[in-house]
Design a protein around this motif. Structure first.
Motif, PDB file in Angstrom:
ATOM      1  N   GLN A 567      12.234   1.940  -7.896  1.00  0.00           N
ATOM      2  CA  GLN A 567      11.724   3.286  -7.658  1.00  0.00           C
ATOM      3  C   GLN A 567      10.325   3.274  -7.049  1.00  0.00           C
ATOM      4  O   GLN A 567       9.644   4.306  -7.035  1.00  0.00           O
ATOM      5  N   ALA A 568       9.884   2.129  -6.517  1.00  0.00           N
ATOM      6  CA  ALA A 568       8.572   2.038  -5.880  1.00  0.00           C
ATOM      7  C   ALA A 568       8.661   2.587  -4.458  1.00  0.00           C
ATOM      8  O   ALA A 568       9.360   2.028  -3.611  1.00  0.00           O
ATOM      9  N   ARG A 569       7.967   3.666  -4.182  1.00  0.00           N
ATOM     10  CA  ARG A 569       8.082   4.344  -2.886  1.00  0.00           C
ATOM     11  C   ARG A 569       7.591   3.471  -1.734  1.00  0.00           C
ATOM     12  O   ARG A 569       7.987   3.689  -0.581  1.00  0.00           O
ATOM     13  N   HIS A 570       6.698   2.541  -2.015  1.00  0.00           N
ATOM     14  CA  HIS A 570       6.146   1.710  -0.946  1.00  0.00           C
ATOM     15  C   HIS A 570       6.602   0.258  -1.080  1.00  0.00           C
ATOM     16  O   HIS A 570       6.004  -0.646  -0.485  1.00  0.00           O
ATOM     17  N   GLY A 571       7.665   0.058  -1.834  1.00  0.00           N
ATOM     18  CA  GLY A 571       8.203  -1.290  -1.988  1.00  0.00           C
ATOM     19  C   GLY A 571       7.507  -2.057  -3.101  1.00  0.00           C
ATOM     20  O   GLY A 571       6.374  -1.752  -3.493  1.00  0.00           O
ATOM     21  N   PHE A 572       8.217  -3.038  -3.629  1.00  0.00           N
ATOM     22  CA  PHE A 572       7.684  -3.864  -4.720  1.00  0.00           C
ATOM     23  C   PHE A 572       8.353  -5.219  -4.596  1.00  0.00           C
ATOM     24  O   PHE A 572       9.349  -5.512  -5.252  1.00  0.00           O
ATOM     25  N   ALA A 573       7.777  -6.068  -3.748  1.00  0.00           N
ATOM     26  CA  ALA A 573       8.420  -7.345  -3.434  1.00  0.00           C
ATOM     27  C   ALA A 573       8.194  -8.390  -4.514  1.00  0.00           C
ATOM     28  O   ALA A 573       8.963  -9.340  -4.628  1.00  0.00           O
ATOM     29  N   GLU A 574       7.148  -8.250  -5.318  1.00  0.00           N
ATOM     30  CA  GLU A 574       6.831  -9.233  -6.343  1.00  0.00           C
ATOM     31  C   GLU A 574       7.671  -8.997  -7.602  1.00  0.00           C
ATOM     32  O   GLU A 574       8.299  -7.955  -7.763  1.00  0.00           O
TER      33      GLU A 574
END
Length: 721
Positions: A567-574
């Motif tokens: 649900q991270a609007r700007h992405g969460f690659a980690e």
């Protein structure tokens, strides 16, 4: 409060079999005793509170103790007034045939000291939540109640041991937990004490040391579990109490705070602080969203937060020239080495503006010592007063170590390119130009972490002024007191008032007349911390800079981090571990909730491909509940008719329209929110208006996924103009 003469059970006709006295008589007797104890306890608390309030205020520790007792008694009374018999959540039946244990929102005893209810947070209550068929924890069975209007309108029994006594249990095909999921939503989140599951309870009761990440997709209950955890820690964990700073709960939006406002009080705690990030600095009240994503990205980095240090240090330069300080008693020389010595007087970590006072005092000490070395009869108090009023000395100090406004430090970065290049040399020329703006104090949410860092480094800009004003007022009052004492002594020709006059000369009366400077403290920032524990929801959205705002308020690094990377609007690659370690939180514990209890199977099936189109590896939870209602589709023009029909057919429940660009009918039961505002909320009916127009990429997919999964009963997607 329910009268003892009225039966506590008010079961509907179709549940008449559950009203058998063999099943409910013991409960009726216990509820009658609880009702009597509640009336006695509330009357006693009210009497004690009134007596404490009538006590003299006193001073110092006496005042603190009195105020703490008033708060404690008031909080207990408020908690008891919120509920009647419905304080009771349920009961457990021991396998060894012992007395049932009744579990309540609060503990309660009768006049003889008999324990009628155990607090849900106590060790004695843990089996009520944690026991399962595989791990019964010494229980034969468990009963949970549904309360409506202060009476039991349903209850559910679970047999946990193989030799449980079915003759004393009313067994249902449907559990209390599953039944609760189908009830209509309201404008406020309900606590889940009566139906909390064993895996959720393990998270609630986890210790406070270090960081615990509660990760879960929509409908898994991570938010309400985190709030229950906050209430549990305040009660049960000695490291997390109000004297150590208590708990701060940080939510993603104002609608979220409104939605969860009742949860902690209903759990027996009303002392936790709640806020959104923008509340942490005064400038947040007028800040607007940052529209440029590149500006937001640059300001959200740790590097930009660290630029605040050289920005402040730029104003901390000891003079390299000497100064002759002329006074009525002696002319005193301050050389460069004297300035350097004074500038080294503040302890490391002292805020800039407070350090200025330390430096000024060090300079005065040095000059007074130098003057009295020449003539020890120079009046020290008069010399210090002259130094405080010395224009040339003050002017040099103002240039070398000026009093700063934290917001102005940040504003200068956006209006003076050379200053920004000096403080952030890694920025490219294009980035420096991008960060400049016509009105440097037109604050956006991306500025707030930097202002917070500046406030931490500089200090409260008004603190020094308030302190100086208090000191001046206190000095004037002492002078006045001394004159009064002298006049009284002069008038006492016969010495008749000798005892009183000795007292006038004493410190006790001076304290009474002048007051304790500590009592005059004003404007304390209630959100400045430190806090013993911090709960942060929707944590996947926080930038590195925003994380620093929270870590400044959590020196113990005791946090509950709630979020969903999908649900991270700007992405969460980690991973969560990678991100939190990078931020300085060490290795967190991660508790995953994978079952979506709230969101129906039909909605999850429609939402899953939406998020996987942008994030193929998204962890979508498994839904366990079906409403039998398929996702609806229609035209935007049908919106008003859809809402009108739904309201007519559903006298209870709440709905939300996401993405509408106009007012919608049905307030207050129908709300119109953006996808961002809807995060963390839940509604019986959710209507999406033209979701494909919300944007592409990860942000657009997340917004659609989040909005769809707010629905607990029905989802409708409208398209077209």
């Amino acid at each position: 409060m329910t009268a003892t003469a009225t039966p506590a059970f008010d079961l509907p006709e179709h549940l008449a079999v559950k009203a058998d006295p063999a099943l409910v008589a013991d409960d009726e007797r216990r509820f009658a005793a609880i009702g009597t104890a509640l009336r006695t306890t509330t009357a006693d608390l009210a009497e004690r509170l009134d007596a404490v309030r009538r006590q003299p205020a006193g001073r110092g520790q006496q005042t603190l103790d009195r105020d703490a007792e008033v708060r404690r008694l008031s909080a207990r009374l408020r908690a008891l007034h919120r509920f009647g018999l419905d304080l009771c959540l349920g009961r457990t039946t021991p396998a060894d045939g012992g007395e049932p244990v009744y579990v309540g929102r609060l503990g309660l005893t009768d006049a003889d000291g008999r324990r009628l209810l155990v607090d849900w947070r106590s060790p004695a209550a843990e089996p009520f939540f944690a026991a399962t068929r595989a791990r019964p924890m010494g229980l034969a069975g468990r009963r949970r109640y549904r309360w409506t209007g202060g009476r039991v309108t349903d209850y559910w029994d679970e047999v946990l041991a193989d030799d449980g006594a079915p003759g004393h249990a009313a067994l249902d095909d449907e559990s209390a937990f599953i039944a609760s999921l189908g009830t209509s939503r309201t404008a406020r989140m309900r606590d889940v004490l009566g139906t909390i599951q064993a895996d959720q309870d393990a998270i609630v009761r986890a210790g406070s040391r270090g960081t615990l990440v509660v990760e879960g997709g929509p409908g898994t209950g991570k938010t309400v579990v985190a709030l229950h955890r906050a209430a549990y820690l305040l009660y049960a964990d000695p490291l997390v109490d109000h004297r150590r700073g208590g708990v701060l709960v940080v939510g993603p939006s104002r609608p979220y705070l409104d939605y969860v406002a009742d949860v902690l009080p209903n759990l027996g705690e009303d002392g936790a602080r709640t806020c959104v990030l923008r509340d942490l600095v005064p400038e947040g009240a007028g800040a607007v969203p940052e529209r440029d994503p590149e500006v937001a990205r640059l300001k959200g980095t740790l590097a930009m937060v660290r630029a605040v240090e050289p920005a402040v240090r730029f104003s901390e330069r000891p003079p390299t020239d000497g100064l002759l300080v002329e006074t009525p008693w002696a002319d005193l020389w301050l050389g460069p080495e004297d300035w350097a010595e004074a500038f080294g007087a503040p302890d490391p970590g002292t805020p800039h503006d407070e350090a200025r006072d330390v430096i000024e005092e060090a300079l005065h000490d040095l000059l007074v010592a130098r003057a009295r070395d020449e003539d020890d009869e120079i009046p020290e108090d008069l010399l210090r007063r002259a130094l405080r009023r010395h224009g040339a000395l003050t002017a040099v100090l103002d240039r070398a170590w000026p009093v700063l406004d934290p917001a102005e430090v940040v504003a200068d970065l956006w209006s003076v390119p050379a200053y920004l290049r000096l403080c952030a040399p890694w920025l490219t020329p294009d980035q420096v130009r991008l960060l400049q703006r016509d009105d440097p104090r037109a604050w956006t949410d991306a500025d707030l972490p930097l202002i917070d860092a500046a406030r931490h480094r500089v200090g409260d800009p008004g603190a020094a002024r308030r302190r100086h004003r208090r000191e001046a007022e206190a000095a004037a009052e002492r002078e006045y007191r001394a004159r009064v004492a002298d006049d009284l002594i002069a008038a006492d020709h016969e010495g008749e008032q000798e005892g009183m006059l000795d007292m006038l000369r004493g410190a006790d009366l001076e304290h009474a007349l002048v007051g304790d400077p500590e009592d005059a403290r004003t404007g304390t920032d209630r959100l400045a911390g430190p806090f013993a524990h911090v709960v942060v929801d929707e944590a996947q959205e926080l930038s590195d800079a925003e994380w620093q705002m929270l870590l400044r308020r959590s020196p113990s690094r005791s946090l509950t981090v709630v979020g969903d990377r999908a649900q991270a609007r700007h992405g969460f690659a980690e991973t969560w571990s990678d991100r939190l370690r990078r931020l300085g939180l060490g290795e967190p514990a991660v508790a995953a909730l994978t079952i979506s209890y709230r969101t129906p199977v039909e909605v999850v099936a429609a939402a899953e491909p939406v998020i996987r189109a942008a994030l193929p590896d998204a962890q979508v939870p498994t839904a366990v509940r079906s409403t039998g209602v398929p996702v609806g589709h229609g035209a935007v023009a049908d919106l008003d008719d859809l809402l009108t029909t739904w309201l007519a057919e559903h006298p209870e429940g709440v709905a939300c329209v996401v993405g509408a660009d106009r007012d919608v009918p049905g307030a207050p039961r129908v709300r119109s929110l953006s996808p961002v505002e809807a995060k963390g909320l839940e509604f019986d009916l959710v209507v999406l208006v033209d979701p494909e127009r919300w944007g592409g990429g990860v942000t657009g997919a997340v917004d659609r996924y989040v909005a769809m999964t707010r629905a607990t009963q029905r989802l409708v997607v409208l398209t077209g103009s």
